[in-house]
Design a protein around this motif. Structure first.
Motif, mmCIF file in Angstrom:
data_model
loop_
_atom_site.group_PDB
_atom_site.id
_atom_site.type_symbol
_atom_site.label_atom_id
_atom_site.label_comp_id
_atom_site.label_asym_id
_atom_site.label_seq_id
_atom_site.Cartn_x
_atom_site.Cartn_y
_atom_site.Cartn_z
ATOM 1 N N VAL A 1 2.452 0.347 71.320
ATOM 2 C CA VAL A 1 1.755 0.580 72.585
ATOM 3 C C VAL A 1 2.609 0.094 73.763
ATOM 4 O O VAL A 1 2.997 -1.081 73.815
ATOM 5 C CB VAL A 1 0.408 -0.175 72.620
ATOM 6 C CG1 VAL A 1 -0.442 0.310 73.791
ATOM 7 C CG2 VAL A 1 -0.339 -0.031 71.301
ATOM 8 N N ASP A 2 2.906 1.009 74.680
ATOM 9 C CA ASP A 2 3.612 0.615 75.911
ATOM 10 C C ASP A 2 3.339 1.693 76.951
ATOM 11 O O ASP A 2 3.319 2.882 76.628
ATOM 12 C CB ASP A 2 5.123 0.473 75.666
ATOM 13 C CG ASP A 2 5.785 -0.390 76.738
ATOM 14 O OD1 ASP A 2 6.322 -1.455 76.395
ATOM 15 O OD2 ASP A 2 5.747 -0.001 77.937
ATOM 16 N N ASP A 3 3.138 1.274 78.191
ATOM 17 C CA ASP A 3 2.831 2.254 79.236
ATOM 18 C C ASP A 3 4.083 2.882 79.835
ATOM 19 O O ASP A 3 3.985 3.782 80.659
ATOM 20 C CB ASP A 3 1.967 1.623 80.341
ATOM 21 C CG ASP A 3 2.650 0.448 81.022
ATOM 22 O OD1 ASP A 3 3.235 -0.389 80.308
ATOM 23 O OD2 ASP A 3 2.587 0.366 82.263
ATOM 24 N N GLU A 4 5.259 2.410 79.438
ATOM 25 C CA GLU A 4 6.501 3.024 79.929
ATOM 26 C C GLU A 4 7.053 3.962 78.858
ATOM 27 O O GLU A 4 7.506 3.520 77.804
ATOM 28 C CB GLU A 4 7.531 1.947 80.258
ATOM 29 C CG GLU A 4 7.130 1.121 81.476
ATOM 30 C CD GLU A 4 8.138 0.030 81.788
ATOM 31 O OE1 GLU A 4 9.325 0.366 81.980
ATOM 32 O OE2 GLU A 4 7.746 -1.145 81.815
ATOM 33 N N THR B 1 2.434 -4.365 70.905
ATOM 34 C CA THR B 1 1.913 -3.936 72.197
ATOM 35 C C THR B 1 2.553 -4.655 73.376
ATOM 36 O O THR B 1 2.825 -5.858 73.314
ATOM 37 C CB THR B 1 0.373 -4.092 72.275
ATOM 38 O OG1 THR B 1 -0.084 -3.579 73.538
ATOM 39 C CG2 THR B 1 -0.063 -5.540 72.138
ATOM 40 N N ASP B 2 2.787 -3.873 74.391
ATOM 41 C CA ASP B 2 3.157 -4.403 75.693
ATOM 42 C C ASP B 2 1.975 -5.244 76.190
ATOM 43 O O ASP B 2 0.829 -5.008 75.806
ATOM 44 C CB ASP B 2 3.401 -3.200 76.611
ATOM 45 C CG ASP B 2 3.922 -3.575 77.987
ATOM 46 O OD1 ASP B 2 4.477 -4.682 78.128
ATOM 47 O OD2 ASP B 2 3.772 -2.748 78.903
ATOM 48 N N VAL B 3 2.267 -6.229 77.033
ATOM 49 C CA VAL B 3 1.178 -7.037 77.604
ATOM 50 C C VAL B 3 0.661 -6.394 78.889
ATOM 51 O O VAL B 3 -0.543 -6.195 79.069
ATOM 52 C CB VAL B 3 1.646 -8.481 77.860
ATOM 53 C CG1 VAL B 3 0.594 -9.257 78.637
ATOM 54 C CG2 VAL B 3 1.948 -9.179 76.533
ATOM 55 N N MET B 4 1.592 -6.059 79.797
ATOM 56 C CA MET B 4 1.195 -5.522 81.107
ATOM 57 C C MET B 4 1.004 -4.016 81.033
ATOM 58 O O MET B 4 1.970 -3.257 80.969
ATOM 59 C CB MET B 4 2.281 -5.841 82.146
ATOM 60 C CG MET B 4 2.657 -7.308 82.224
ATOM 61 S SD MET B 4 1.354 -8.321 82.927
ATOM 62 C CE MET B 4 1.544 -7.925 84.655
ATOM 63 N N MET B 5 -0.285 -3.588 81.039
ATOM 64 C CA MET B 5 -0.582 -2.163 80.968
ATOM 65 C C MET B 5 -1.856 -1.889 81.762
ATOM 66 O O MET B 5 -2.703 -2.766 81.899
ATOM 67 C CB MET B 5 -0.835 -1.729 79.512
ATOM 68 C CG MET B 5 0.359 -1.894 78.592
ATOM 69 S SD MET B 5 0.001 -1.242 76.942
ATOM 70 C CE MET B 5 -1.337 -2.323 76.414
ATOM 71 N N PRO B 6 -1.976 -0.657 82.272
ATOM 72 C CA PRO B 6 -3.209 -0.305 82.968
ATOM 73 C C PRO B 6 -4.377 -0.159 81.988
ATOM 74 O O PRO B 6 -4.170 -0.066 80.788
ATOM 75 C CB PRO B 6 -2.876 1.039 83.621
ATOM 76 C CG PRO B 6 -1.770 1.608 82.794
ATOM 77 C CD PRO B 6 -0.994 0.431 82.263
ATOM 78 N N GLY C 1 10.109 -11.218 73.991
ATOM 79 C CA GLY C 1 10.449 -10.992 75.391
ATOM 80 C C GLY C 1 11.072 -9.622 75.609
ATOM 81 O O GLY C 1 11.734 -9.075 74.731
ATOM 82 N N LYS C 2 10.841 -9.067 76.801
ATOM 83 C CA LYS C 2 11.455 -7.800 77.199
ATOM 84 C C LYS C 2 12.606 -8.092 78.151
ATOM 85 O O LYS C 2 12.475 -8.975 78.987
ATOM 86 C CB LYS C 2 10.418 -6.945 77.925
ATOM 87 C CG LYS C 2 9.592 -6.041 77.045
ATOM 88 C CD LYS C 2 8.645 -5.293 77.958
ATOM 89 C CE LYS C 2 8.121 -4.022 77.311
ATOM 90 N NZ LYS C 2 7.208 -3.313 78.229
ATOM 91 N N PRO C 3 13.682 -7.363 78.110
ATOM 92 C CA PRO C 3 13.928 -6.264 77.167
ATOM 93 C C PRO C 3 14.346 -6.788 75.802
ATOM 94 O O PRO C 3 15.161 -7.695 75.726
ATOM 95 C CB PRO C 3 15.074 -5.499 77.820
ATOM 96 C CG PRO C 3 15.804 -6.534 78.642
ATOM 97 C CD PRO C 3 14.775 -7.520 79.090
#
Ligand SMILES: [Mg+2]
Length: 123
Positions: free
Chosen positions: A11-14, A57-62, A106-108
């Motif tokens: 899951v990632d919004d990018e 999953t990404d943390v920061m997502m809409p 951590g990203k990236p």
């Protein structure tokens, strides 16, 4: 994990990051389902929850962020392992993860680190 090809929900919004992550995980031998935000992810998880071995999953997502996704999934399936990815300190301002089965990345991230995080949670 006895399944020779476990299923990962990514899951990632990018879209660009999602595409790379899907490719990395597929190359590592996983089946991959994907979603672009936490709400879609929860729907996909509900439809495939008996197959999904782990959620990255990404943390920061809409709509629904990674922690909200974790909370929703864990309410129904408390043992589901998670790898949480974030460019910020993923533990900041968030509820402490309940129990183990959560790894921060951590990203990236680099491909091998993503695969290592997933494998360590499935071991
Ligand atoms: Mg994001």
């Amino acid at each position: 994990m006895t399944d020779p090809q476990p299923t990962i929900l990514l899951v990632d919004d990018e879209p660009a990051i999602r595409r790379i992550a899907v490719r990395v995980l597929q190359k590592a031998g996983f089946k991959v389902l994907e979603a672009g935000d936490g709400e879609e992810a929860f729907r996909v998880w509900q439809e495939n929850q008996h197959d999904v071995a782990l959620i990255v999953t990404d943390v920061m997502m809409p709509k629904r962020n990674g922690w909200e996704l974790l909370e929703a999934v864990r309410a129904a399936a408390p043992d589901t392992p998670f790898v949480m990815t974030s460019g910020f300190d993923p533990s900041q301002g968030t509820p402490a993860p309940t129990g183990a089965r959560v790894q921060m990345l951590g990203k990236p991230w680099e491909g091998p680190k993503l695969v290592a995080a997933v494998n360590s949670m499935l071991a």
